[in-house]
Scaffold this motif. Sequence first.
Motif, PDB file in Angstrom:
ATOM      1  N   LEU A  48       0.821  -1.205   0.000  1.00 28.66           N
ATOM      2  CA  LEU A  48       0.000   0.000   0.000  1.00 28.66           C
ATOM      3  C   LEU A  48       0.857   1.259   0.000  1.00 28.66           C
ATOM      4  O   LEU A  48       0.684   2.154  -0.839  1.00 28.66           O
ATOM      5  CB  LEU A  48      -0.925  -0.007   1.220  1.00 28.66           C
ATOM      6  CG  LEU A  48      -1.850   1.202   1.395  1.00 28.66           C
ATOM      7  CD1 LEU A  48      -2.922   1.199   0.323  1.00 28.66           C
ATOM      8  CD2 LEU A  48      -2.492   1.181   2.771  1.00 28.66           C
ATOM      9  N   VAL A  49       1.801   1.334   0.936  1.00 30.06           N
ATOM     10  CA  VAL A  49       2.646   2.525   1.032  1.00 30.06           C
ATOM     11  C   VAL A  49       3.553   2.637  -0.190  1.00 30.06           C
ATOM     12  O   VAL A  49       3.756   3.734  -0.729  1.00 30.06           O
ATOM     13  CB  VAL A  49       3.473   2.499   2.331  1.00 30.06           C
ATOM     14  CG1 VAL A  49       4.416   3.691   2.389  1.00 30.06           C
ATOM     15  CG2 VAL A  49       2.544   2.500   3.546  1.00 30.06           C
ATOM     16  N   GLY A  50       4.081   1.506  -0.660  1.00 28.31           N
ATOM     17  CA  GLY A  50       4.902   1.537  -1.862  1.00 28.31           C
ATOM     18  C   GLY A  50       4.127   2.029  -3.066  1.00 28.31           C
ATOM     19  O   GLY A  50       4.634   2.845  -3.860  1.00 28.31           O
ATOM     20  N   SER A  51       2.883   1.562  -3.226  1.00 25.65           N
ATOM     21  CA  SER A  51       2.043   2.002  -4.345  1.00 25.65           C
ATOM     22  C   SER A  51       1.746   3.493  -4.261  1.00 25.65           C
ATOM     23  O   SER A  51       1.779   4.213  -5.270  1.00 25.65           O
ATOM     24  CB  SER A  51       0.730   1.216  -4.352  1.00 25.65           C
ATOM     25  OG  SER A  51       0.963  -0.161  -4.516  1.00 25.65           O
ATOM     26  N   LEU A  52       1.471   3.969  -3.057  1.00 24.71           N
ATOM     27  CA  LEU A  52       1.162   5.387  -2.854  1.00 24.71           C
ATOM     28  C   LEU A  52       2.357   6.265  -3.227  1.00 24.71           C
ATOM     29  O   LEU A  52       2.212   7.241  -3.989  1.00 24.71           O
ATOM     30  CB  LEU A  52       0.768   5.605  -1.390  1.00 24.71           C
ATOM     31  CG  LEU A  52       0.575   7.042  -0.915  1.00 24.71           C
ATOM     32  CD1 LEU A  52      -0.534   7.724  -1.692  1.00 24.71           C
ATOM     33  CD2 LEU A  52       0.276   7.058   0.580  1.00 24.71           C
ATOM     34  N   VAL A  53       3.528   5.921  -2.722  1.00 22.18           N
ATOM     35  CA  VAL A  53       4.722   6.729  -2.991  1.00 22.18           C
ATOM     36  C   VAL A  53       5.080   6.706  -4.470  1.00 22.18           C
ATOM     37  O   VAL A  53       5.382   7.751  -5.080  1.00 22.18           O
ATOM     38  CB  VAL A  53       5.905   6.234  -2.134  1.00 22.18           C
ATOM     39  CG1 VAL A  53       7.192   6.936  -2.546  1.00 22.18           C
ATOM     40  CG2 VAL A  53       5.619   6.469  -0.655  1.00 22.18           C
ATOM     41  N   LEU A  54       5.025   5.525  -5.088  1.00 23.66           N
ATOM     42  CA  LEU A  54       5.365   5.427  -6.505  1.00 23.66           C
ATOM     43  C   LEU A  54       4.382   6.205  -7.378  1.00 23.66           C
ATOM     44  O   LEU A  54       4.783   6.838  -8.360  1.00 23.66           O
ATOM     45  CB  LEU A  54       5.396   3.956  -6.925  1.00 23.66           C
ATOM     46  CG  LEU A  54       6.596   3.141  -6.427  1.00 23.66           C
ATOM     47  CD1 LEU A  54       6.426   1.664  -6.771  1.00 23.66           C
ATOM     48  CD2 LEU A  54       7.896   3.676  -7.024  1.00 23.66           C
ATOM     49  N   THR A  55       3.111   6.173  -7.025  1.00 19.12           N
ATOM     50  CA  THR A  55       2.122   6.922  -7.804  1.00 19.12           C
ATOM     51  C   THR A  55       2.382   8.420  -7.709  1.00 19.12           C
ATOM     52  O   THR A  55       2.293   9.152  -8.715  1.00 19.12           O
ATOM     53  CB  THR A  55       0.699   6.601  -7.317  1.00 19.12           C
ATOM     54  OG1 THR A  55       0.473   5.198  -7.373  1.00 19.12           O
ATOM     55  CG2 THR A  55      -0.338   7.302  -8.178  1.00 19.12           C
ATOM     56  N   ILE A  56       2.694   8.912  -6.505  1.00 21.39           N
ATOM     57  CA  ILE A  56       3.024  10.338  -6.350  1.00 21.39           C
ATOM     58  C   ILE A  56       4.226  10.704  -7.224  1.00 21.39           C
ATOM     59  O   ILE A  56       4.235  11.736  -7.904  1.00 21.39           O
ATOM     60  CB  ILE A  56       3.307  10.659  -4.865  1.00 21.39           C
ATOM     61  CG1 ILE A  56       2.009  10.589  -4.062  1.00 21.39           C
ATOM     62  CG2 ILE A  56       3.940  12.039  -4.720  1.00 21.39           C
ATOM     63  CD1 ILE A  56       2.192  10.778  -2.562  1.00 21.39           C
ATOM     64  N   VAL A  57       5.252   9.841  -7.241  1.00 20.39           N
ATOM     65  CA  VAL A  57       6.450  10.112  -8.040  1.00 20.39           C
ATOM     66  C   VAL A  57       6.107  10.175  -9.524  1.00 20.39           C
ATOM     67  O   VAL A  57       6.515  11.108 -10.238  1.00 20.39           O
ATOM     68  CB  VAL A  57       7.518   9.024  -7.775  1.00 20.39           C
ATOM     69  CG1 VAL A  57       8.663   9.149  -8.783  1.00 20.39           C
ATOM     70  CG2 VAL A  57       8.041   9.137  -6.354  1.00 20.39           C
ATOM     71  N   PHE A  58       5.321   9.211 -10.012  1.00 19.16           N
ATOM     72  CA  PHE A  58       4.978   9.178 -11.436  1.00 19.16           C
ATOM     73  C   PHE A  58       4.125  10.383 -11.846  1.00 19.16           C
ATOM     74  O   PHE A  58       4.358  11.000 -12.892  1.00 19.16           O
ATOM     75  CB  PHE A  58       4.233   7.881 -11.765  1.00 19.16           C
ATOM     76  CG  PHE A  58       5.121   6.693 -11.960  1.00 19.16           C
ATOM     77  CD1 PHE A  58       6.031   6.650 -13.003  1.00 19.16           C
ATOM     78  CD2 PHE A  58       5.049   5.608 -11.101  1.00 19.16           C
ATOM     79  CE1 PHE A  58       6.861   5.547 -13.198  1.00 19.16           C
ATOM     80  CE2 PHE A  58       5.866   4.505 -11.282  1.00 19.16           C
ATOM     81  CZ  PHE A  58       6.779   4.467 -12.328  1.00 19.16           C
ATOM     82  N   VAL A  59       3.121  10.731 -11.038  1.00 19.06           N
ATOM     83  CA  VAL A  59       2.247  11.857 -11.382  1.00 19.06           C
ATOM     84  C   VAL A  59       3.020  13.172 -11.312  1.00 19.06           C
ATOM     85  O   VAL A  59       2.860  14.053 -12.168  1.00 19.06           O
ATOM     86  CB  VAL A  59       1.014  11.887 -10.454  1.00 19.06           C
ATOM     87  CG1 VAL A  59       0.146  13.108 -10.760  1.00 19.06           C
ATOM     88  CG2 VAL A  59       0.187  10.618 -10.605  1.00 19.06           C
TER      89      VAL A  59
END
Length: 491
Positions: free
Chosen positions: A188-199
Amino acid sequence: MSPSAVIFTVLAYIAVLFVVAWFSGRRTDNAGFFTGNRRTPWYMAALAMIGAAMSGVTFISVPGSVAADSFSYMQMVAGFTVGQLIVAFGLVPMFYRLKVVSLYQYLDERFGIVSHRAGACFFILSKMLGAALRVYVVCAVMQLLVFEPCGLPFWSNAVVTVALVWLYTQQGGVKSLIWTDALKTLCLVGSLVLTIVFVARALGFDGGGLVREVSASPMSQVFFFDDPSSDRYFWKMFVAGIVVLVAMTGLDQDMMQCNLSCRTPRDARRNIILTALCQIVVILLFLVLGVLLYLYVGRAGLALPPKSDQLFSLVAVDGGLPGAVGVVFVLGLVSSTYSAAGSAMTALTTSCTVDLLDGPARYDERRLTRVRRRVHLAMAACMTLVILGVGYLADDNAINLFFRIVSYTYGPILGLFLFGIFSRCRPRDRWVPLAALAGPVLSALLQHVAADCWSYRIGFELLVYNALFVIAGLFLLSVGRKDADNVAEKS
């Protein structure tokens, strides 16, 4: 993102989940299923609880809520932090001292068996509705991404989801949930951080630019002190956050069974305090992501979805971002859903077996295992039916609908425990369910009258009024200790 890519991501996560559940849950007895044998290291419990406090509702709904509610949710999170301290230093020592398997055994000791079962019934109702809403939100997304393109109806979606949850929880219970929830936290936390980075990269922001853009956005306003009648008024949300946390964590079998699986009260307190600190950071990141998603939609010329809950999935899957964004979105969504549903199903099984059937006292180990497994299957069937029913009511932002349900169903539980802990009165046990039922009815009436006559909107603080009505009813039903003892002796 194609349906085949979604299916592959889901199956890969489920395969890992089942492996973790099998290794951690093999050779688990009933004590391991109900309490994890009280051998969980506090740091593992903390890692599990960070994710357990989040769900698919948080993952989907919180980012989309910033357009209407800005960062006002952080006012409630501040209340959550205070509530965590109350749970850690107030409730945890009491439950360890009583050596309860189910929290609602306290009500039996304090008031009687009728009160015990009334509290358990309200928990089962609350948890079943809340868990069904959480799973429904994710099923709705999976229906759009996979089941609808494949021509499959929504009921098949719900059946498959709950069946998989039932399979991986039916053996290990709490003992395996600690490890699967820890896996969920990492995903969950990994997905959240990676999504912020990509966007952020798609918007052309570096770290400093991201902070400046989010801070400058009107959607990032945190505090609201100007309108006491508003749902976003600071003191309403702050107090509601304290009460909601105490009710939904400290008095919730689902959440507390993880805390109480630690070896000692001190370890449980460490776990809770670390969870509270991490929760602040994670929810803030969800809100930051929400601002970035709305900025991206505006710059990419995308049409806003009809429901704010659909914003994250729109951008992640069909927003023109790299395919990796869709993969991490699906991974975070699925991990949060299976974990939340699994822990809820385990807690429902525990409460029904221990509180309503009095299983540990009535059956030997072998018979108790058979009863527990039958109850577990029944809970899975009930959850499937409720998920299908929730679909007709889910016309609001999911996080708001979730807290509306909580405000009505957790009020009686909170009222019963507060009255038992802070009062020396003893109500007539057989009439306690009437006081518990009166709380939600009177609070709903108060909410309607306040809006109709005074133009005052009662928001999440409805839970407070609900509990107060229950406490007032219990006082009316009370007799002095001496009279209560005489009544007990005569009966």
